[in-house]
Enzyme design. Structure first.
Site, PDB file in Angstrom:
ATOM      1  N   GLU A 139      -0.771   0.095  -8.618  1.00 48.67           N
ATOM      2  CA  GLU A 139       0.697   0.049  -8.516  1.00 48.67           C
ATOM      3  C   GLU A 139       1.323  -0.159  -9.891  1.00 48.67           C
ATOM      4  O   GLU A 139       0.858  -1.003 -10.665  1.00 48.67           O
ATOM      5  CB  GLU A 139       1.088  -1.093  -7.581  1.00 48.67           C
ATOM      6  N   HIS A 140       2.381   0.607 -10.143  1.00 47.91           N
ATOM      7  CA  HIS A 140       3.080   0.567 -11.439  1.00 47.91           C
ATOM      8  C   HIS A 140       2.144   0.921 -12.584  1.00 47.91           C
ATOM      9  O   HIS A 140       2.287   0.421 -13.695  1.00 47.91           O
ATOM     10  CB  HIS A 140       3.759  -0.797 -11.650  1.00 47.91           C
ATOM     11  N   GLY A 168       9.028   2.204   1.484  1.00 51.92           N
ATOM     12  CA  GLY A 168       8.062   2.323   0.393  1.00 51.92           C
ATOM     13  C   GLY A 168       6.957   3.308   0.702  1.00 51.92           C
ATOM     14  O   GLY A 168       5.858   3.202   0.153  1.00 51.92           O
ATOM     15  N   SER A 203       7.382   6.711   0.520  1.00 53.30           N
ATOM     16  CA  SER A 203       7.713   7.991  -0.129  1.00 53.30           C
ATOM     17  C   SER A 203       8.370   9.009   0.779  1.00 53.30           C
ATOM     18  O   SER A 203       8.036  10.205   0.752  1.00 53.30           O
ATOM     19  CB  SER A 203       6.466   8.607  -0.783  1.00 53.30           C
ATOM     20  N   SER A 204       9.334   8.541   1.564  1.00 49.50           N
ATOM     21  CA  SER A 204      10.103   9.492   2.360  1.00 49.50           C
ATOM     22  C   SER A 204      10.842  10.468   1.445  1.00 49.50           C
ATOM     23  O   SER A 204      11.007  11.641   1.786  1.00 49.50           O
ATOM     24  CB  SER A 204      11.097   8.755   3.264  1.00 49.50           C
ATOM     25  N   ARG A 261       3.255   8.857   1.786  1.00 50.79           N
ATOM     26  CA  ARG A 261       1.976   8.365   1.264  1.00 50.79           C
ATOM     27  C   ARG A 261       1.937   6.839   1.339  1.00 50.79           C
ATOM     28  O   ARG A 261       2.961   6.161   1.403  1.00 50.79           O
ATOM     29  CB  ARG A 261       1.741   8.793  -0.188  1.00 50.79           C
ATOM     30  N   ASP A 310       4.036   9.633  -6.252  1.00 53.46           N
ATOM     31  CA  ASP A 310       4.519   9.953  -4.905  1.00 53.46           C
ATOM     32  C   ASP A 310       4.520  11.457  -4.647  1.00 53.46           C
ATOM     33  O   ASP A 310       4.049  11.925  -3.602  1.00 53.46           O
ATOM     34  CB  ASP A 310       5.929   9.387  -4.700  1.00 53.46           C
ATOM     35  N   ASP A 349       1.281   4.427 -12.748  1.00 59.11           N
ATOM     36  CA  ASP A 349       1.434   5.882 -12.985  1.00 59.11           C
ATOM     37  C   ASP A 349       2.254   6.183 -14.229  1.00 59.11           C
ATOM     38  O   ASP A 349       1.906   7.057 -15.009  1.00 59.11           O
ATOM     39  CB  ASP A 349       1.941   6.633 -11.734  1.00 59.11           C
TER      40      ASP A 349
HETATM   41  C1  GLA Z   1       7.459   4.071  -6.815  1.00 56.82           C
HETATM   42  C2  GLA Z   1       7.487   5.226  -7.821  1.00 56.82           C
HETATM   43  C3  GLA Z   1       6.065   5.619  -8.216  1.00 56.82           C
HETATM   44  C4  GLA Z   1       5.261   4.409  -8.656  1.00 56.82           C
HETATM   45  C5  GLA Z   1       5.393   3.257  -7.657  1.00 56.82           C
HETATM   46  C6  GLA Z   1       4.745   1.990  -8.138  1.00 56.82           C
HETATM   47  O1  GLA Z   1       6.883   4.492  -5.627  1.00 56.82           O
HETATM   48  O2  GLA Z   1       8.144   6.345  -7.278  1.00 56.82           O
HETATM   49  O3  GLA Z   1       6.101   6.602  -9.237  1.00 56.82           O
HETATM   50  O4  GLA Z   1       5.633   4.003  -9.949  1.00 56.82           O
HETATM   51  O5  GLA Z   1       6.748   2.978  -7.351  1.00 56.82           O
HETATM   52  O6  GLA Z   1       3.378   2.141  -8.225  1.00 56.82           O
END
Ligand code: GLA
Length: 385
Positions: free
Chosen positions: A35-36, A126, A128-129, A29, A174, A38
């Site tokens: 960001e930060h 960054g 989400s692999s 994704r 993610d 969730d």
């Molecule tokens: C990483 C975490 C997510 C999220 C982002 C920041 O990807 O796995 O849960 O907190 O950082 O937005």
């Protein structure tokens, strides 16, 4: 995707001498904004990318464990099937073991199995692999068990797998992105209610450009957990359950030290997501792009999770600006490296990418990888044609 799926199925046949009975894919994704937020019960707005992890699997009658060949890493992972599957594992094994362990602990253990996993999601970028791997494994377990959980349960199990397997106290973004996204849509996820809302992103005039800074981020190194703790402390000081319920005025008047800028980022970022989602619904891309720029500055200055290379990519994009086809740009994901996301006019995407890459090459002496993506579909089982 169908090419990667075929390749993975072929690799299974070759390795185990029989065909796979299950093929499934789960995408990486890129987060457009939010960001930060969730793990603060906030809002996020990711899309699935056109890069995925594919698994080909089949039951292994004579075995007692899971045997997974990771094609892109060139390693075989052997994992037990109980709730402690992740124990003693590292790398891909920790994620695979994490998912097998959570499914076992939740009363739906995987049967003994053989599998091949392959992926074109860049690692450590960054994107989400790890979530893509987890969700692919989860789909395979369910298929082999002959059941199908709802996407939310699956995503929550995968989040738990990341917590226990990799030791990263990540939020839900993610795994939900990989499990739930829809083609042609961004996923507006309310991380408090876990209610998804699919925002159409079908304007052919705009594209999403992802540039990997090449700086390897590691969320496990403690910074991520430290930010998360700061947010919890800030919420406690403000007397709210989470920063979702705080407002900027209270943050400015009641917090001091580093808690103030940390909380200010979260509170303003949640507002930006709500506005940007609305912008997207009405194709107001300039306004959307402005929110991206604000998000980046907030992450850089208040939350302090950016780095020099990410800042340089965003600055190069902003310098090209709207006349050159850039609506907005920001770092994406956890930070400390990884990728940027830039919203561009589709007819300028190639030129914008080339200009930014040349700029970074000149400054840092390495050529960043990049790709343009449309919002892709979330995880799915596949049948080969
Ligand atoms: C990483 C975490 C997510 C999220 C982002 C920041 O990807 O796995 O849960 O907190 O950082 O937005």
């Amino acid at each position: 995707l169908s090419r990667l799926a075929q390749k993975t199925a072929d690799a299974f046949q070759q390795r185990y001498g029989r065909p796979a009975t299950v093929i499934a894919a789960a995408p990486g994704r890129v987060n457009l904004i939010g960001e930060h937020t969730d793990y603060n019960d906030g809002l996020v707005l990711p899309i699935a990318i056109e890069r995925a992890t594919v698994i080909a699997a089949a039951p292994a009658a004579a075995a007692t464990a899971a045997r997974v060949w990771c094609e892109s890493l060139g390693v075989e992972v052997n994992v037990s099937l109980g709730p402690d599957s992740h124990v003693g594992q590292h790398g891909a094994g920790a994620y695979i073991g994490g998912v097998l362990g959570v499914y076992a602990a939740e009363g739906s253990p995987a049967p003994p199995l053989d599998a091949v996993v392959d992926s074109d999601v860049p690692l450590g970028a960054g994107l989400s692999s790890s979530a893509a791997l987890e969700v692919a494994i989860a789909l395979a377990i369910e298929a082999l068990r002959g059941e199908e959980l709802d996407a939310r349960t699956r995503a929550l199990r995968c989040q738990k797998a990341e917590h226990i397997g990799a030791g990263v106290p990540c939020g839900v973004m993610d795994q939900f992105s990989s499990a739930m996204c829809r083609e042609g849509h961004a996923l507006l996820l309310d991380c408090r209610t876990l209610e998804p809302s699919h925002v159409p992103l079908a304007d052919p005039g705009v594209s999403v450009l992802v540039i990997d800074s090449g700086v390897k981020h590691s969320l496990a190194d403690g910074e991520y957990a430290e930010r998360r703790r700061s947010c919890e402390q800030a919420a406690e000081r403000l007397g709210v359950g989470s920063l979702r319920d705080a407002d900027v005025a209270a943050v400015e008047s009641s917090l001091d030290g580093t808690l103030r800028p940390r909380a200010r980022h979260v509170v303003t970022e949640i507002e930006r997501v709500a506005r940007a989602a609305d912008d997207a619904r009405h194709c107001r891309w300039e306004s959307f792009g402005e929110a991206m720029g604000q998000s980046h500055r907030s992450l850089r200055d208040d939350y302090q999770v950016s780095c020099e290379e990410l800042d340089a990519i965003v600055a190069a994009a902003e310098q090209i600006g709207i006349l050159g086809g850039v609506y907005g740009s920001r770092m994406t994901g956890g930070g400390f490296g990884g990728s940027t996301v830039t919203l561009v006019r589709s007819d300028s995407a190639l030129e914008v990418a080339n200009r930014i890459v040349a700029d970074i090459q000149r400054r840092f002496g390495h050529t960043p990888e990049w790709f343009v993506t449309r919002p892709a579909a979330g995880a799915q089982r596949l049948t080969l044609g």
